[in-house]
Scaffold this motif. Structure first.
Motif, mmCIF file in Angstrom:
data_model
loop_
_atom_site.group_PDB
_atom_site.id
_atom_site.type_symbol
_atom_site.label_atom_id
_atom_site.label_comp_id
_atom_site.label_asym_id
_atom_site.label_seq_id
_atom_site.Cartn_x
_atom_site.Cartn_y
_atom_site.Cartn_z
ATOM 1 N N SER A 1 8.783 -10.606 -0.962
ATOM 2 C CA SER A 1 9.809 -9.651 -0.546
ATOM 3 C C SER A 1 9.286 -8.710 0.526
ATOM 4 N N VAL A 2 8.048 -8.250 0.342
ATOM 5 C CA VAL A 2 7.427 -7.372 1.333
ATOM 6 C C VAL A 2 7.271 -8.105 2.663
ATOM 7 N N ALA A 3 6.800 -9.348 2.597
ATOM 8 C CA ALA A 3 6.601 -10.131 3.820
ATOM 9 C C ALA A 3 7.917 -10.355 4.554
ATOM 10 N N ASP A 4 8.982 -10.608 3.791
ATOM 11 C CA ASP A 4 10.296 -10.812 4.418
ATOM 12 C C ASP A 4 10.765 -9.541 5.120
ATOM 13 N N GLN A 5 10.550 -8.381 4.488
ATOM 14 C CA GLN A 5 10.990 -7.139 5.122
ATOM 15 C C GLN A 5 10.214 -6.874 6.403
ATOM 16 N N LEU A 6 8.901 -7.051 6.362
ATOM 17 C CA LEU A 6 8.098 -6.836 7.559
ATOM 18 C C LEU A 6 8.523 -7.780 8.677
ATOM 19 N N THR A 7 8.763 -9.028 8.328
ATOM 20 C CA THR A 7 9.181 -10.001 9.335
ATOM 21 C C THR A 7 10.506 -9.595 9.962
ATOM 22 N N PRO B 1 3.320 -14.005 2.785
ATOM 23 C CA PRO B 1 3.007 -13.386 1.494
ATOM 24 C C PRO B 1 1.505 -13.209 1.259
ATOM 25 N N ALA B 2 0.705 -14.134 1.776
ATOM 26 C CA ALA B 2 -0.745 -14.031 1.595
ATOM 27 C C ALA B 2 -1.337 -12.842 2.336
ATOM 28 N N ASP B 3 -0.555 -12.269 3.268
ATOM 29 C CA ASP B 3 -1.023 -11.102 4.020
ATOM 30 C C ASP B 3 -0.708 -9.795 3.304
ATOM 31 N N VAL B 4 -0.156 -9.866 2.096
ATOM 32 C CA VAL B 4 0.251 -8.684 1.348
ATOM 33 C C VAL B 4 -0.553 -8.592 0.057
ATOM 34 N N LEU B 5 -1.096 -7.409 -0.204
ATOM 35 C CA LEU B 5 -1.804 -7.148 -1.456
ATOM 36 C C LEU B 5 -1.188 -5.900 -2.072
ATOM 37 N N THR B 6 -0.648 -6.047 -3.279
ATOM 38 C CA THR B 6 0.044 -4.942 -3.928
ATOM 39 C C THR B 6 -0.787 -4.334 -5.044
ATOM 40 N N ALA B 7 -0.394 -3.112 -5.425
ATOM 41 C CA ALA B 7 -1.053 -2.460 -6.547
ATOM 42 C C ALA B 7 -0.819 -3.215 -7.846
ATOM 43 N N ALA B 8 0.271 -3.986 -7.905
ATOM 44 C CA ALA B 8 0.505 -4.808 -9.086
ATOM 45 C C ALA B 8 -0.590 -5.854 -9.246
#
Length: 350
Positions: free
Chosen positions: A65-71, A79-86
């Motif tokens: 979801s984060v990757a889609d928003q940034l794109t 998605p592999a470019d995103v690291l979350t606190a979760a």
């Protein structure tokens, strides 16, 4: 990175560091809205050879979801470019729990997915006697979930928070963050959780290891999380003035919260960063800007509007004075309004 001063770089930061650990809210976007200069700065950094990993204290969303928003904001991201606190919270749980252990998840889909992916059994009630409680932000979090967390923690479950941010920036202003919601459980139980998110450096270390980076640069908008985590983990940190912490906060920052670089926005990745220099009569200069502390008061000089160099000079003067044991009157530090990379408003004539 133990010397709590500003650093200088005679080449753009995107050329000096091979990996940028970029915060999201207040840096790449604000709520669902873009931040001016973010897409251009990050695109330019990639073109210069810098790899980007987006490291966020937001535990409610999936990396996809984060990757889609940034794109969608002209920042192409996988998605592999995103690291979350979760994901960091799930890694922290793994330091004490065995696979299959029961975890009561209080938060959004991102935290549920991360905990399950780490091999734990997700439960929803304290009656199931969970081994741990993992709490992360979700805009849908309500009293019933917080109550279950309190029952479980009071019963002896290990309490883990994805992060302790008291607020988060949105398009409408600042809203309560995960730390504010965690505070409800703390108030009910007296138990303070272990935290996986910034200012702990856990996420930065995970990202650097995954990327195999030579030298990483932390990029964030909050001194108390992003930049404190950089100092804790021994990484260089760039503070961009598009989110929570202000230029005035930089000037007044304690050593453990200070950035190594300051920029108006993510365009700061694409330019050199001059280091302030000490001069005569206590003045610190950076470009055409100057600052000093005299009789406990900060004095600023330079043409106006001036560049972000004014903020850099003010930080150098204030930090040197405070670190030498001198007093600095906070009332003498103005609100330096930075309007864009290279432009700031503030200061007095010299």
């Amino acid at each position: 990175m133990t010397d709590a001063r500003l650093l200088g770089s005679d080449i753009p930061l995107a050329e000096r560091y091979d990996l940028a650990l970029v915060d999201l809210d207040g840096v790449a976007y604000r709520g669902h809205e873009p931040i001016d200069g973010a897409a251009a700065g990050l695109t330019g950094a990639r073109a210069a050879g810098m790899r980007l990993v987006f490291v966020t204290n937001n535990a409610s969303r999936e990396p996809e979801s984060v990757a889609d928003q940034l794109t969608s904001l002209d920042i192409p991201t996988q998605p592999a470019d995103v690291l979350t606190a979760a994901q960091a919270a799930a890694a922290l749980l793994g330091t004490r729990l065995q696979p299959g252990a029961k975890v009561l998840v209080v938060g959004g889909a991102g935290l549920v997915t991360a905990v399950r992916a780490a091999g734990f059994t997700v439960v929803t009630s304290a009656d199931e006697q969970p081994d741990a409680v993992a709490q992360g932000f979700s805009p849908d979090l309500g009293w019933a979930q917080l109550a279950e967390a309190a029952y479980a923690v009071a019963g002896g479950a290990w309490f883990v928070a994805s992060n302790l941010d008291q607020s988060l920036p949105t398009a409408r202003g600042f809203a309560p963050g995960n730390g504010a919601l965690v505070g409800t459980v703390v108030a009910a139980t007296g138990v303070v959780p272990d935290s996986a998110g910034k200012p702990a450096s856990t996420m930065y270390e995970i990202a650097v290891e995954r990327a195999g980076a030579r030298e990483a640069l932390v990029v964030g908008d909050r001194l108390d999380t992003d930049l404190a985590g950089a100092r804790t983990g021994g990484f260089a940190g760039l503070h961009v003035l598009t989110g929570v912490s202000t230029a005035r906060d930089d000037v007044l920052a304690a050593p453990g919260l200070r950035p190594h670089y300051i920029a108006a926005d993510l365009g700061g990745l694409l330019v050199p960063h001059p280091a302030p220099e000490a001069g005569a009569e206590g003045w610190w200069t950076c470009g055409s800007a100057a600052a000093r502390v005299s009789a406990g008061r900060l004095e600023l000089a330079g043409p106006g509007p001036t560049s972000v160099d004014l903020v850099r000079a003010a930080c150098a003067a204030a930090w040197a004075s405070v670190d030498a044991g001198e007093e600095l009157d906070p009332a003498s530090v103005p609100d330096l309004v930075v309007t864009g990379e290279g432009d700031a408003v503030g200061g007095t004539g010299r």
